[in-house]
Write a protein that holds these residues in place. Structure first.
Motif, short mmCIF file in Angstrom:
data_model
loop_
_atom_site.label_atom_id
_atom_site.label_comp_id
_atom_site.label_asym_id
_atom_site.label_seq_id
_atom_site.Cartn_x
_atom_site.Cartn_y
_atom_site.Cartn_z
N ALA A 23 5.47 9.70 12.27
CA ALA A 23 4.88 10.68 12.52
C ALA A 23 5.87 11.87 11.86
O ALA A 23 5.40 12.43 11.05
CB ALA A 23 4.49 11.22 14.22
N ILE A 24 7.03 11.64 12.18
CA ILE A 24 7.84 12.65 11.31
C ILE A 24 8.36 12.35 9.81
O ILE A 24 8.69 13.39 8.90
CB ILE A 24 9.43 13.43 12.74
N PHE A 25 8.69 11.14 9.92
CA PHE A 25 9.44 10.85 8.45
C PHE A 25 8.24 9.89 7.86
O PHE A 25 8.87 9.93 6.12
CB PHE A 25 10.66 9.63 8.86
N ALA A 26 7.00 9.49 8.64
CA ALA A 26 6.16 9.35 7.11
C ALA A 26 4.43 9.49 7.21
O ALA A 26 3.42 8.55 6.45
CB ALA A 26 6.07 7.86 7.32
N ALA A 27 4.20 10.21 8.80
CA ALA A 27 2.99 10.82 8.38
C ALA A 27 2.91 11.00 7.24
O ALA A 27 1.96 11.03 7.06
CB ALA A 27 2.81 11.49 9.07
N HIS A 28 3.38 11.68 6.14
CA HIS A 28 2.69 12.01 4.39
C HIS A 28 2.18 10.98 4.35
O HIS A 28 1.28 10.95 2.64
CB HIS A 28 3.73 12.89 3.54
N ALA A 29 2.61 9.55 4.58
CA ALA A 29 2.51 8.70 3.04
C ALA A 29 1.61 7.28 4.32
O ALA A 29 0.50 7.60 3.55
CB ALA A 29 3.31 7.06 2.79
N ILE A 30 1.13 7.34 5.34
CA ILE A 30 0.93 6.56 6.37
C ILE A 30 -0.98 7.14 6.84
O ILE A 30 -1.87 6.39 7.34
CB ILE A 30 1.53 5.91 7.33
N GLY A 31 -0.39 8.17 7.34
CA GLY A 31 -1.14 9.28 8.13
C GLY A 31 -1.53 8.73 9.65
O GLY A 31 -0.66 8.15 9.81
N VAL A 32 -2.78 10.23 9.96
CA VAL A 32 -3.19 9.67 10.82
C VAL A 32 -3.38 8.34 11.46
O VAL A 32 -2.81 7.50 12.94
CB VAL A 32 -4.27 10.36 11.52
N LEU A 33 -3.81 6.90 9.99
CA LEU A 33 -4.04 5.56 11.16
C LEU A 33 -3.06 5.20 11.08
O LEU A 33 -2.48 4.23 12.10
CB LEU A 33 -5.13 4.97 9.88
N GLY A 34 -1.45 5.17 10.93
CA GLY A 34 -0.59 5.27 10.74
C GLY A 34 0.50 4.94 11.58
O GLY A 34 0.90 4.12 12.13
#
Length: 226
Positions: A23-34
């Motif tokens: 959530a902190i490092f990758a949410a912009h790329a993987i979104g809620v689903l990720g």
């Protein structure tokens, strides 16, 4: 007991580090689903790794719920919860150290912490957050009780439990950032804005109450003579 608690500490570290880290490092790329899948995968992987050692609770609400459901010894309850909280805080500390290694990163801007009202990702109220956390933790424990039942298909419990946690996150990330786990909430709240420590009480009370409710409902649904 030392081995069990060590396993719980390591497993909870992995859950917080993997789930909150995504959530902190990758949410912009993987979104809620990720992010939801990341939390589910931490449980699946650790369930296979430490399930034979400690049962892989990784969550004070799970330990309390299993105790209420007659699946966990009273003497082990407090040591498990302490180990889980230590693991969560250590993971939060590791994430903080990594996050502050990037110029301009503000770990006090949320840091994957759980909140309601002004602390909610979408501004949901205290009442909405309370209902969400109680209900979802109750269903989480209901699934755990069923998936680990002696009559359940052997070897599939980690998948059922991990997928349930992923589904829970898909529902509630916009509402509370999804707790259903006091150790997860504590682990990052310490390093986030002071607001989240003030709101932390809800993410202890609601998951613990929900865990007990879910386990007791399962006991009512399942015939005692089975």
């Amino acid at each position: 007991m030392l081995r069990k608690c060590s396993a719980e500490l390591i497993g909870t570290f992995w859950l917080v580090f993997g789930g909150c880290g995504s959530a902190i490092f990758a949410a912009h790329a993987i979104g809620v689903l990720g992010v939801a899948l990341a939390f589910g995968l931490t449980v699946v992987t650790m369930a296979y790794a430490i399930g034979p050692i400690s049962g892989c609770h990784l969550n004070p609400a799970v330990s309390l719920g299993l105790w209420a459901g007659g699946r966990f010894r009273t003497a082990e309850l407090v040591p498990y919860i302490i180990a889980q909280c230590i693991g969560g805080v250590l993971a939060g500390g590791a994430l903080y150290l990594i996050a502050t290694g990037k110029a301009g990163f503000d770990p006090l801007a949320g840091f994957a912490a759980n909140g309601y009202a002004e602390g909610s990702p979408s501004g949901y109220s205290l009442q909405a957050a309370l209902m969400t956390e109680v209900l979802l933790t109750a269903f989480f424990l209901f699934v755990i009780m069923g998936a680990t039942d002696k009559k359940a298909p052997a070897g599939f419990a980690p998948l059922a439990i991990g997928l349930t946690l992923a589904l829970i996150h898909l529902i509630s990330i916009p509402i509370t950032n999804t707790s259903v786990n006091p150790a997860r909430s504590l682990g990052v709240a310490i390093f986030a804005d002071p607001l989240f420590m003030k709101q932390l009480w809800l993410f202890w009370v609601a998951p613990l109450a929900g865990g007990v409710i879910g386990a007791l409902v399962y006991r009512l649904v399942r015939p005692a003579n089975d």
